[in-house]
Each structure stands twice: as structure tokens, then as C-alpha cells.
Design a protein around this motif. Structure first.
Motif, PDB file in Angstrom:
ATOM      1  N   MET A  31       0.831  -1.211   0.000  1.00  0.00           N
ATOM      2  CA  MET A  31       0.000   0.000   0.000  1.00  0.00           C
ATOM      3  C   MET A  31       0.865   1.260   0.000  1.00  0.00           C
ATOM      4  O   MET A  31       0.507   2.260  -0.635  1.00  0.00           O
ATOM      5  CB  MET A  31      -0.932   0.009   1.204  1.00  0.00           C
ATOM      6  CG  MET A  31      -2.127  -0.888   1.035  1.00  0.00           C
ATOM      7  SD  MET A  31      -3.267  -0.963   2.435  1.00  0.00           S
ATOM      8  CE  MET A  31      -2.977   0.464   3.374  1.00  0.00           C
ATOM      9  N   LEU A  34       2.035   2.129  -3.505  1.00  0.00           N
ATOM     10  CA  LEU A  34       1.028   2.535  -4.480  1.00  0.00           C
ATOM     11  C   LEU A  34       0.920   4.053  -4.544  1.00  0.00           C
ATOM     12  O   LEU A  34       0.992   4.733  -3.519  1.00  0.00           O
ATOM     13  CB  LEU A  34      -0.347   1.988  -4.086  1.00  0.00           C
ATOM     14  CG  LEU A  34      -0.697   0.587  -4.494  1.00  0.00           C
ATOM     15  CD1 LEU A  34      -2.073   0.220  -3.967  1.00  0.00           C
ATOM     16  CD2 LEU A  34      -0.678   0.416  -5.988  1.00  0.00           C
ATOM     17  N   LEU A  36      -1.152   7.507  -4.760  1.00  0.00           N
ATOM     18  CA  LEU A  36      -2.406   7.848  -4.089  1.00  0.00           C
ATOM     19  C   LEU A  36      -3.649   7.657  -4.956  1.00  0.00           C
ATOM     20  O   LEU A  36      -4.665   7.170  -4.451  1.00  0.00           O
ATOM     21  CB  LEU A  36      -2.336   9.277  -3.552  1.00  0.00           C
ATOM     22  CG  LEU A  36      -1.476   9.444  -2.300  1.00  0.00           C
ATOM     23  CD1 LEU A  36      -1.438  10.899  -1.880  1.00  0.00           C
ATOM     24  CD2 LEU A  36      -1.993   8.582  -1.179  1.00  0.00           C
ATOM     25  N   HIS A  38      -4.235   5.415  -7.235  1.00  0.00           N
ATOM     26  CA  HIS A  38      -4.532   3.977  -7.267  1.00  0.00           C
ATOM     27  C   HIS A  38      -5.084   3.502  -5.928  1.00  0.00           C
ATOM     28  O   HIS A  38      -6.015   2.683  -5.877  1.00  0.00           O
ATOM     29  CB  HIS A  38      -3.281   3.170  -7.633  1.00  0.00           C
ATOM     30  CG  HIS A  38      -2.852   3.358  -9.047  1.00  0.00           C
ATOM     31  ND1 HIS A  38      -1.563   3.676  -9.362  1.00  0.00           N
ATOM     32  CD2 HIS A  38      -3.527   3.283 -10.217  1.00  0.00           C
ATOM     33  CE1 HIS A  38      -1.458   3.788 -10.672  1.00  0.00           C
ATOM     34  NE2 HIS A  38      -2.639   3.563 -11.216  1.00  0.00           N
ATOM     35  N   LEU A  39      -4.500   4.006  -4.850  1.00  0.00           N
ATOM     36  CA  LEU A  39      -4.978   3.643  -3.519  1.00  0.00           C
ATOM     37  C   LEU A  39      -6.415   4.133  -3.310  1.00  0.00           C
ATOM     38  O   LEU A  39      -7.254   3.409  -2.758  1.00  0.00           O
ATOM     39  CB  LEU A  39      -4.049   4.227  -2.457  1.00  0.00           C
ATOM     40  CG  LEU A  39      -4.265   3.786  -1.025  1.00  0.00           C
ATOM     41  CD1 LEU A  39      -4.107   2.285  -0.901  1.00  0.00           C
ATOM     42  CD2 LEU A  39      -3.289   4.491  -0.109  1.00  0.00           C
ATOM     43  N   CYS A  43      -9.687   1.784  -2.595  1.00  0.00           N
ATOM     44  CA  CYS A  43     -10.564   2.026  -1.445  1.00  0.00           C
ATOM     45  C   CYS A  43     -12.007   2.235  -1.889  1.00  0.00           C
ATOM     46  O   CYS A  43     -12.941   1.736  -1.250  1.00  0.00           O
ATOM     47  CB  CYS A  43     -10.082   3.231  -0.650  1.00  0.00           C
ATOM     48  SG  CYS A  43      -8.554   2.928   0.248  1.00  0.00           S
TER      49      CYS A  43
END
Length: 91
Positions: A31, A34, A36, A38-39, A43
Motif C-alpha cells: 500500500m 502505491l 495515491l 490507485h490507492l 478504497c
């Protein structure tokens, strides 16, 4: 004195905890690597999945209950019509 089963259960629990924390560390590292956006997308996908699955399940259960009520009403109506015919034929 501990029994052999208790020792085996404790070993299994320790291994499970070790594996769980290992996977948590791996997930945390992944995480952090990754970007932001993509994160954020991941989510949002998890949030939508957690929102849509219970909604779909509740709608499915609602329609199954509705179908059951309609079937029971149809059976009851047929039974009442049959009884009405029998009473009409007797008189």
C-alpha cells in the motif's frame, strides 16, 4: 502437565498469528508503494463492494418473500374457488 493436543493447538495459533502479521506487513508495504490515485481507486472499489453486496442480497430476499406471498395467495384462491364450486354443486 500439558497434553499433546494443547501443545499442537498453541503451535497452530502461533503459526497463524505469525502468518497473519507477515501478510499485514506485506500489505502495508504494498500500500505504501502505491500512488495515491490507485490507492483511492482501490478504497472506492472496496467501499462499493461492501455497499452493493448487502443491498443486492436484501433485494433478493425481499423478492423471494414477495414471490412466496404471491404463491401462497394463489394457492389459497384456488382452494377457495374449489370449495365454492363444491358448495354450489351441492345446492
Amino acid at each position: 502437565m500439558k497434553s499433546a493436543q494443547t501443545d499442537q493447538i498453541l503451535i497452530l495459533l502461533r503459526q497463524s498469528a505469525h502468518e497473519f502479521f507477515y501478510f499485514c506487513r506485506k500489505a502495508f508495504i504494498a500500500m505504501m508503494e502505491l500512488p495515491l490515485p490507485h490507492l483511492l481507486a482501490i478504497c472506492l472499489a472496496i467501499a462499493i463492494a461492501l455497499m452493493i453486496l448487502p443491498l443486492a442480497l436484501s433485494i433478493f430476499i425481499t423478492f423471494m418473500i414477495f414471490k412466496l406471498i404471491v404463491i401462497l395467495l394463489a394457492i389459497n384462491l384456488k382452494k377457495n374457488q374449489k370449495q365454492a364450486r363444491q358448495l354450489h354443486e351441492e345446492s
